[in-house]
Design an enzyme around this catalytic site. Structure first.
Site, PDB file in Angstrom:
ATOM      1  N   ASN A  40      41.223  13.653  42.196  1.00 53.06           N
ATOM      2  CA  ASN A  40      42.776  13.414  42.489  1.00 53.06           C
ATOM      3  C   ASN A  40      43.449  13.710  41.250  1.00 53.06           C
ATOM      4  OD1 ASN A  40      45.588  12.079  42.599  1.00 53.06           O
ATOM      5  ND2 ASN A  40      44.720  11.582  44.915  1.00 53.06           N
ATOM      6  N   ALA A  41      44.211  14.558  41.294  1.00 54.00           N
ATOM      7  CA  ALA A  41      44.922  15.075  39.970  1.00 54.00           C
ATOM      8  C   ALA A  41      46.048  13.810  39.395  1.00 54.00           C
ATOM      9  CB  ALA A  41      45.706  16.295  40.390  1.00 54.00           C
TER      10      ALA A  41
END
Length: 169
Positions: A40-41
């Site tokens: 997840n960024a």
């Protein structure tokens, strides 16, 4: 079908921006951490925007993020959803978090940023009709930081998320 619940909000210093996910995914629920999936960024984007150390412990990242005028939360308080995908949320079981209460507690909120389309959809469906019409808050859908949103690369997501800086000063 699994019933899942969101976490308490992370409240930063004199918040002006509310960042909303839909509901934590399986990795986040198991770790009891916002955006715990390794791909997840979210934390990498926050690191770029605010100079956080993305490799620091979760507690350190939360402490660093809390120095900024942000609140991190989810649109949904509870729902039934197998797995992590927003598309698997059973719409008949959704319950929103207490936004009237949160916005009353933090009247300085000037922007609500949705981490993806599902967060925005449920907010507009379940929350917006119950908020005062006089509320002057910008509503902005940001590209999801989830690895499931593969239509944009990291640089494109980061460029879009830079819009939140307009509400910092």
């Amino acid at each position: 079908m699994a019933r899942v619940q969101s976490f308490e909000p992370i409240v930063g210093h004199q918040p002006r921006i509310l960042i909303l996910g839909s509901m934590p995914g399986t990795a986040s629920l198991q770790a009891v951490q916002y955006y715990a999936h390794p791909r997840n960024a979210f934390w990498s984007i926050m690191a770029e925007l605010f100079g956080l150390d993305p490799t620091a412990s979760y507690e350190q990242r939360v402490a660093e993020l809390s120095r900024h005028p942000l609140i991190l939360w989810d649109t949904l308080q509870a729902c039934h959803r197998p797995g992590s995908l927003d598309s698997n949320i059973d719409a008949k079981t959704v319950r929103a978090n207490d936004f009237p209460g949160l916005l009353k507690r933090f009247p300085g909120i000037r922007a609500i940023l949705f981490n993806g389309a599902t967060s925005e959809k449920y907010f507009k469906q379940l929350v917006l009709p119950n908020l005062p019409r006089s509320l002057e808050v910008a509503l902005l859908r940001m590209p999801s930081t989830s690895p499931a949103h593969a239509g944009m690369n990291f640089e494109q997501k980061l460029a879009a998320w830079r819009r939140l800086m307009d509400f910092i000063d």
